[in-house]
Design a protein around this motif. Structure first.
Motif, short mmCIF file in Angstrom:
data_model
loop_
_atom_site.label_atom_id
_atom_site.label_comp_id
_atom_site.label_asym_id
_atom_site.label_seq_id
_atom_site.Cartn_x
_atom_site.Cartn_y
_atom_site.Cartn_z
N GLY A 174 -13.39 75.71 22.29
CA GLY A 174 -12.15 75.62 21.53
C GLY A 174 -10.94 75.44 22.43
N THR A 175 -10.96 76.12 23.57
CA THR A 175 -9.86 75.99 24.53
C THR A 175 -9.81 74.58 25.10
N ILE A 176 -10.99 74.03 25.40
CA ILE A 176 -11.07 72.66 25.94
C ILE A 176 -10.51 71.67 24.93
N ARG A 177 -10.90 71.80 23.68
CA ARG A 177 -10.42 70.87 22.64
C ARG A 177 -8.90 70.97 22.48
N ALA A 178 -8.38 72.18 22.61
CA ALA A 178 -6.95 72.37 22.44
C ALA A 178 -6.16 71.72 23.58
N GLN A 179 -6.75 71.64 24.79
CA GLN A 179 -6.05 71.08 25.94
C GLN A 179 -6.22 69.56 26.04
N ALA A 180 -7.22 69.01 25.36
CA ALA A 180 -7.46 67.56 25.43
C ALA A 180 -6.45 66.80 24.59
N LEU A 181 -6.37 65.50 24.80
CA LEU A 181 -5.50 64.67 23.97
C LEU A 181 -5.99 64.72 22.52
N PRO A 182 -5.09 64.71 21.54
CA PRO A 182 -5.51 64.66 20.14
C PRO A 182 -6.33 63.40 19.88
#
Length: 291
Positions: free
Chosen positions: A268-276
């Motif tokens: 979840g943290t990785i997805r939050a930091q990646a580009l939308p």
């Protein structure tokens, strides 16, 4: 063999790379050996010698011997033709239902079974495009780069096996699938410029599916929990899940709820930091435009 005075070329192993039996796959070995034995007994029962039978089905003697000995996996076309030649009334053709279950390597089958059952799939990749997203030429280039090198037969078999998993996109209802790829993965020109362009175009195509979310992690991002390796999470309709991380729990698949929560938090943290997703697709489109 000749038809109307013209020679007809019989198929050999070189024509069908990747159809060898994996000796470490006990179930696969047993299934293919049983099918091969049935083919031999049926051929002998009608009084056909191997050269005659091979010519009738379009295969060389060596291939017939190996299939009957359980050392080569017969293709569906081979079984259907053999059924007609031997007058088996559909019994030989029916063995394809068993053969197709062991057509691919054991490890791929096990992973494929999990992906087929999952209601949600989450993947973070830092080294290469994930197998569910690879084009045939991209996958082939990756396998051909291995050291020590695989045989060409092994390469083709693994490419076919990897692509077979992509049927997960065709499921109805489709699972919800989330991918996060590092920018370096998307930029790496595996297989050369043309193969790379085709791979980018394929990423855009898959990334636009309603069931798929594709994100790119920019190289200039802050440190995140995926820097130590890939993460995979599969969640099933009954509420259970299985996960794996290169950096956690010795890289082994896990099902313990406490450990799964840790992976879920990291992903979840990785997805939050990646580009939308929208920006990620625009980024890939920009890469395509630069080539």
């Amino acid at each position: 063999m000749s038809v109307d005075g013209e020679a007809v070329r019989l198929r050999t192993e070189a024509d069908e790379p990747g159809w060898e039996v994996d000796p470490d796959d006990e179930w696969g070995v047993a299934v293919i050996a049983t099918v091969g034995r049935q083919l031999r007994l049926r051929r002998e029962a009608v009084g056909m010698r191997v050269p005659e039978f091979g010519a009738a089905v379009g295969y060389g003697d060596d291939m017939v011997y190996k299939i009957e000995a359980g050392k080569r996996i017969p293709r569906q076309q081979y079984l259907d033709t053999a059924d007609e030649v031997l007058g088996a009334g559909g019994l030989i053709s029916a063995t394809w239902e068993d053969v197709k279950k062991v057509r691919y390597p054991k490890k791929v089958r096990e992973l494929g079974k999990l992906e087929e059952k999952a209601a949600e799939i989450g993947v973070y990749e830092c080294n290469s495009v994930h197998g569910l997203l690879q084009t045939p030429d991209h996958a082939r280039a990756l396998f051909e780069a291995a050291q020590p090198p695989y045989s060409q037969d092994d390469v083709e078999r693994m490419v076919t096996a990897r692509l077979s998993r992509q049927s997960v996109f065709e499921r109805d209802p489709a699972p919800s699938i989330h991918f996060v790829l590092e920018e370096a993965v998307v930029r790496r020109q595996v297989g050369g410029t043309m193969v790379w362009r085709q791979q980018l175009e394929h990423l855009l195509e898959v990334g636009r599916l309603r069931s798929v979310t594709l994100q790119v992690m920019p190289t200039n991002s802050d440190a995140h929990p995926g820097l130590d390796g890939k993460i995979e999470l599969l969640k099933f309709p009954d509420g259970t899940a299985v996960g794996r991380s290169d950096s956690a729990f010795n890289g082994r698949p896990i099902t313990d709820p406490k450990q799964l929560r840790i992976l879920d938090l990291r992903y979840g943290t990785i997805r939050a930091q990646a580009l939308p997703p929208r920006e990620s697709l625009a980024f890939i489109e920009q890469l395509l435009g630069e080539t």
